[in-house]
Design a protein around this motif. Structure first.
Motif, PDB file in Angstrom:
ATOM      1  N   ASP A 192       0.837  -1.211   0.000  1.00  0.00           N
ATOM      2  CA  ASP A 192       0.000   0.000   0.000  1.00  0.00           C
ATOM      3  C   ASP A 192       0.874   1.263   0.000  1.00  0.00           C
ATOM      4  OD1 ASP A 192      -1.817   2.030   0.393  1.00  0.00           O
ATOM      5  OD2 ASP A 192      -2.842   1.060   2.067  1.00  0.00           O
ATOM      6  N   ALA A 193       0.933   1.925  -1.173  1.00  0.00           N
ATOM      7  CA  ALA A 193       1.725   3.156  -1.276  1.00  0.00           C
ATOM      8  C   ALA A 193       1.170   4.263  -0.390  1.00  0.00           C
ATOM      9  CB  ALA A 193       1.774   3.619  -2.729  1.00  0.00           C
ATOM     10  N   LEU A 194      -0.140   4.254  -0.194  1.00  0.00           N
ATOM     11  CA  LEU A 194      -0.732   5.298   0.650  1.00  0.00           C
ATOM     12  C   LEU A 194      -0.286   5.149   2.097  1.00  0.00           C
ATOM     13  CD1 LEU A 194      -2.540   7.731   0.912  1.00  0.00           C
ATOM     14  CD2 LEU A 194      -4.510   6.197   1.124  1.00  0.00           C
ATOM     15  N   GLN A 195      -0.139   3.900   2.560  1.00  0.00           N
ATOM     16  CA  GLN A 195       0.361   3.698   3.910  1.00  0.00           C
ATOM     17  C   GLN A 195       1.775   4.257   4.042  1.00  0.00           C
ATOM     18  OE1 GLN A 195       0.198  -0.365   5.225  1.00  0.00           O
ATOM     19  NE2 GLN A 195       0.925   0.088   7.292  1.00  0.00           N
ATOM     20  N   GLY A 196       2.577   4.058   2.997  1.00  0.00           N
ATOM     21  CA  GLY A 196       3.914   4.650   2.998  1.00  0.00           C
ATOM     22  C   GLY A 196       3.858   6.163   2.999  1.00  0.00           C
ATOM     23  N   ALA A 197       2.913   6.722   2.228  1.00  0.00           N
ATOM     24  CA  ALA A 197       2.766   8.176   2.177  1.00  0.00           C
ATOM     25  C   ALA A 197       2.361   8.739   3.530  1.00  0.00           C
ATOM     26  CB  ALA A 197       1.751   8.559   1.112  1.00  0.00           C
ATOM     27  N   VAL A 198       1.487   8.005   4.245  1.00  0.00           N
ATOM     28  CA  VAL A 198       1.067   8.460   5.571  1.00  0.00           C
ATOM     29  C   VAL A 198       2.264   8.500   6.526  1.00  0.00           C
ATOM     30  CG1 VAL A 198      -0.304   7.831   7.604  1.00  0.00           C
ATOM     31  CG2 VAL A 198      -1.334   7.750   5.324  1.00  0.00           C
ATOM     32  N   ALA A 199       3.111   7.500   6.462  1.00  0.00           N
ATOM     33  CA  ALA A 199       4.304   7.504   7.318  1.00  0.00           C
ATOM     34  C   ALA A 199       5.193   8.702   7.001  1.00  0.00           C
ATOM     35  CB  ALA A 199       5.075   6.198   7.125  1.00  0.00           C
ATOM     36  N   LEU A 215       4.192  11.553   5.617  1.00  0.00           N
ATOM     37  CA  LEU A 215       3.495  12.764   6.057  1.00  0.00           C
ATOM     38  C   LEU A 215       3.654  12.970   7.560  1.00  0.00           C
ATOM     39  CD1 LEU A 215       0.207  12.500   3.954  1.00  0.00           C
ATOM     40  CD2 LEU A 215       1.920  14.306   3.773  1.00  0.00           C
ATOM     41  N   ASN A 216       3.531  11.900   8.329  1.00  0.00           N
ATOM     42  CA  ASN A 216       3.699  12.030   9.780  1.00  0.00           C
ATOM     43  C   ASN A 216       5.093  12.534  10.125  1.00  0.00           C
ATOM     44  OD1 ASN A 216       1.102  11.215  10.435  1.00  0.00           O
ATOM     45  ND2 ASN A 216       1.656   9.044  10.565  1.00  0.00           N
ATOM     46  N   ALA A 217       6.099  12.046   9.399  1.00  0.00           N
ATOM     47  CA  ALA A 217       7.466  12.499   9.657  1.00  0.00           C
ATOM     48  C   ALA A 217       7.643  13.962   9.289  1.00  0.00           C
ATOM     49  CB  ALA A 217       8.449  11.628   8.865  1.00  0.00           C
ATOM     50  N   LEU A 218       7.049  14.366   8.184  1.00  0.00           N
ATOM     51  CA  LEU A 218       7.162  15.761   7.748  1.00  0.00           C
ATOM     52  C   LEU A 218       6.454  16.697   8.719  1.00  0.00           C
ATOM     53  CD1 LEU A 218       6.588  15.367   3.890  1.00  0.00           C
ATOM     54  CD2 LEU A 218       8.755  15.760   5.090  1.00  0.00           C
ATOM     55  N   TYR A 219       5.268  16.307   9.173  1.00  0.00           N
ATOM     56  CA  TYR A 219       4.545  17.188  10.091  1.00  0.00           C
ATOM     57  C   TYR A 219       5.211  17.229  11.464  1.00  0.00           C
ATOM     58  CZ  TYR A 219       0.843  17.789   6.667  1.00  0.00           C
ATOM     59  OH  TYR A 219       0.143  18.128   5.540  1.00  0.00           O
ATOM     60  N   ALA A 220       5.930  16.174  11.826  1.00  0.00           N
ATOM     61  CA  ALA A 220       6.712  16.231  13.068  1.00  0.00           C
ATOM     62  C   ALA A 220       7.832  17.258  12.937  1.00  0.00           C
ATOM     63  CB  ALA A 220       7.279  14.846  13.387  1.00  0.00           C
ATOM     64  N   LEU A 221       8.462  17.311  11.755  1.00  0.00           N
ATOM     65  CA  LEU A 221       9.461  18.346  11.522  1.00  0.00           C
ATOM     66  C   LEU A 221       8.829  19.730  11.590  1.00  0.00           C
ATOM     67  CD1 LEU A 221      11.621  16.939   8.571  1.00  0.00           C
ATOM     68  CD2 LEU A 221      12.345  17.298  10.936  1.00  0.00           C
ATOM     69  N   ASN A 222       7.632  19.860  11.040  1.00  0.00           N
ATOM     70  CA  ASN A 222       6.960  21.157  11.031  1.00  0.00           C
ATOM     71  C   ASN A 222       6.760  21.684  12.445  1.00  0.00           C
ATOM     72  OD1 ASN A 222       6.197  23.069   9.168  1.00  0.00           O
ATOM     73  ND2 ASN A 222       4.109  22.340   8.944  1.00  0.00           N
ATOM     74  N   ALA A 223       6.465  20.782  13.379  1.00  0.00           N
ATOM     75  CA  ALA A 223       6.300  21.201  14.772  1.00  0.00           C
ATOM     76  C   ALA A 223       7.605  21.752  15.336  1.00  0.00           C
ATOM     77  CB  ALA A 223       5.806  20.029  15.608  1.00  0.00           C
ATOM     78  N   ALA A 266       9.900   6.103   4.884  1.00  0.00           N
ATOM     79  CA  ALA A 266       9.528   5.094   3.895  1.00  0.00           C
ATOM     80  C   ALA A 266      10.053   3.720   4.292  1.00  0.00           C
ATOM     81  CB  ALA A 266      10.056   5.494   2.523  1.00  0.00           C
ATOM     82  N   ALA A 267      11.219   3.694   4.904  1.00  0.00           N
ATOM     83  CA  ALA A 267      11.838   2.416   5.281  1.00  0.00           C
ATOM     84  C   ALA A 267      11.064   1.693   6.374  1.00  0.00           C
ATOM     85  CB  ALA A 267      13.280   2.660   5.730  1.00  0.00           C
ATOM     86  N   THR A 268      10.165   2.371   7.068  1.00  0.00           N
ATOM     87  CA  THR A 268       9.383   1.719   8.128  1.00  0.00           C
ATOM     88  C   THR A 268       8.249   0.881   7.567  1.00  0.00           C
ATOM     89  OG1 THR A 268       7.851   3.600   8.394  1.00  0.00           O
ATOM     90  CG2 THR A 268       9.899   3.641   9.692  1.00  0.00           C
ATOM     91  N   ILE A 269       7.950   1.013   6.273  1.00  0.00           N
ATOM     92  CA  ILE A 269       6.881   0.237   5.640  1.00  0.00           C
ATOM     93  C   ILE A 269       7.529  -0.722   4.641  1.00  0.00           C
ATOM     94  CG2 ILE A 269       4.696   0.325   4.382  1.00  0.00           C
ATOM     95  CD1 ILE A 269       4.632   1.775   7.089  1.00  0.00           C
ATOM     96  N   PRO A 270       7.552  -2.032   4.940  1.00  0.00           N
ATOM     97  CA  PRO A 270       8.214  -2.987   4.047  1.00  0.00           C
ATOM     98  C   PRO A 270       7.659  -2.938   2.626  1.00  0.00           C
ATOM     99  CG  PRO A 270       7.696  -4.017   6.144  1.00  0.00           C
ATOM    100  CD  PRO A 270       7.020  -2.682   6.153  1.00  0.00           C
ATOM    101  N   GLY A 271       8.567  -2.935   1.648  1.00  0.00           N
ATOM    102  CA  GLY A 271       8.172  -2.958   0.248  1.00  0.00           C
ATOM    103  C   GLY A 271       8.011  -1.600  -0.386  1.00  0.00           C
ATOM    104  N   ILE A 272       8.028  -0.543   0.407  1.00  0.00           N
ATOM    105  CA  ILE A 272       7.861   0.816  -0.119  1.00  0.00           C
ATOM    106  C   ILE A 272       9.198   1.348  -0.625  1.00  0.00           C
ATOM    107  CG2 ILE A 272       7.441   3.231   0.550  1.00  0.00           C
ATOM    108  CD1 ILE A 272       4.888   1.714   0.136  1.00  0.00           C
ATOM    109  N   THR A 273       9.174   1.960  -1.809  1.00  0.00           N
ATOM    110  CA  THR A 273      10.329   2.720  -2.294  1.00  0.00           C
ATOM    111  C   THR A 273       9.870   4.142  -2.594  1.00  0.00           C
ATOM    112  OG1 THR A 273       9.945   2.050  -4.591  1.00  0.00           O
ATOM    113  CG2 THR A 273      11.440   0.676  -3.274  1.00  0.00           C
TER     114      THR A 273
END
Length: 422
Positions: free
Chosen positions: A233-240, A242-250, A314-321
């Motif tokens: 699921d590429a969207l699951q990778g995208a969510v991970a 996004l969460n990392a980016l918004y953590a940086l935003n904080a 991205a590396a936290t979701i197996p199979g995502i590049t």
């Protein structure tokens, strides 16, 4: 006999000439307003970025004033490579006497599409309650007229002048400026000594943020939703990601710029595309992000940090590049020695004509001005407009310019040119 006649002082003479400039602008303001209406009525939506017709119309209007515009067409293949249909930039050269600076006045004609929610025709140039409405009325077709009529007012005096003025009317600000002022400077078509760029009337801007835009493509494996385990699921990778980016935003909110008018860095994810249908595991998701950089930041370090955060998430979701592509890098504008030559007279005259303090500050926007400053040309931002972008509705429905701001800003620029070229 004793001569009792009063000889005007140099200060009195100068004030009389300022007043003559003001009167000329007042007397020709209806003409200036009609020019702005004509400019608003030629769309320059970017995308699609078919801006050559507007340049041709501008050149016609300038010719009516006896001002010949050099038309610098960007090769079609270069425009296409940048996602644009056509660009023709304009240079109007007004040489005076030897010994003074050449001052460039730059405004951009390209603009984002109008979008929805307008109560006025976005291409109508309608006037209501002292405001002229239309896309680019405030940012920055108004300053095509500010600068044109300031130069015309200056030349109406018939006073001896030194140096010269160049009008740079360009069409690539929305996509970064490299095919606008960047092209003119890179190809040696201009090399001014000083530069004033389109802005608003209630502040002189000497610094602005930088901007980094990245396209992040998240790859998974498509699969039927009934056997979702067979896909990634590429969207699951995208969510991970996004969460990392918004953590940086904080974290960015805790970093404060020392430049007045600029707050902290920030990141915006402005576009998300992906998937093929509701019953299909998405195999690809594309994110487009905009990272605003304060003047103190190093763009290379900012980009490296973002790429690292994206790859680790991205590396936290197996199979995502993931693929990361830089779309835009606009460096921050920092005050460089010599900007005071512009800022001081602009501030003084604006305070006189607007009757209130006019600060010299930074802005969180990014503009084409940086392209001049990167080449060692002292530059500031000043033109016609309100105190904030939001007040003008720039990039929103019912964008407008208050005509009184336009009139007085034109007088400010005319007076400043007179000071610099005497």
């Amino acid at each position: 006999m004793t001569d009792t006649s009063v000889v005007p002082s140099s200060d009195e003479t100068r004030e009389a000439l300022y007043a003559a400039l003001d009167r000329w602008v007042d007397a020709h303001f209806d003409e200036q307003t009609r020019m702005l209406q004509a400019l608003v009525r030629v769309p320059t939506d970017t995308p699609p970025g078919n801006n050559a017709p507007h340049a041709e119309r501008t050149a016609q209007l300038l010719a009516d004033f006896g001002m010949k515009a050099e038309m610098v067409a960007i090769p079609p293949e270069v425009c296409k490579a940048h996602g644009l249909q056509s660009i023709t930039n304009l240079i109007v050269r007004r040489p005076y006497g030897a010994g003074g600076p050449v001052i460039a006045l730059n405004a951009h004609g390209d603009v984002v599409p109008p979008g929805e929610g307008w109560t006025h025709d976005p291409y109508g140039g309608e006037i209501e309650d002292g405001k002229l409405y239309g896309r680019a009325a405030a940012v920055s077709k108004c300053d095509f007229t500010t600068y044109t009529f300031a130069v015309r007012a200056l030349e109406s005096l018939g006073a001896p002048l030194k140096g010269g003025v160049e009008l740079h009317f360009t069409y690539d600000e929305e996509f970064g400026g490299e095919l606008g002022p960047g092209w003119l400077l890179e190809h040696g078509l201009t090399r001014p000594d000083l530069e004033i760029a389109a802005g608003f009337s209630y502040q002189v801007v000497n610094a602005h943020n930088g901007c980094l835009q990245l396209e992040v493509t998240v790859h998974g494996v498509m699969a039927h939703a009934a056997i979702a385990h067979s896909g990634v699921d590429a969207l699951q990778g995208a969510v991970a990601i996004l969460n990392a980016l918004y953590a940086l935003n904080a974290l960015y909110r805790k970093v404060q710029s020392q430049v007045a008018g600029i707050d902290h860095p920030y990141l915006n994810v402005g576009l998300i595309e992906g998937g093929t249908n509701t019953n299909v595991v998405p195999g690809k998701v594309v994110l487009k992000l905009d990272r605003r950089m304060i003047p103190e930041e190093d763009p290379a370090a900012v980009e490296a940090e973002l790429r690292r955060a994206i790859e680790q998430a991205a590396a936290t979701i197996p199979g995502i590049t993931v693929d990361v592509r830089r779309m835009l890098l606009a460096r921050a504008l920092k005050p460089i020695p010599g900007f005071e030559r512009l800022a001081t007279p602009l501030q003084r005259h604006a305070q006189t004509l607007f009757g209130e303090p006019i600060p010299v500050i930074g802005t969180p926007l990014y503009t084409d001005v940086r392209l001049y400053a990167e080449r060692g040309i002292p530059a500031v931002i000043y033109g016609a407009g309100p105190r904030t972008v939001r007040e003008s509705n720039a990039k929103r429905a019912d964008e407008h310019i208050v005509l009184e701001d336009l009139r007085r800003a034109t007088q400010v620029v005319a007076r400043t040119l007179f000071d610099l070229l005497r």
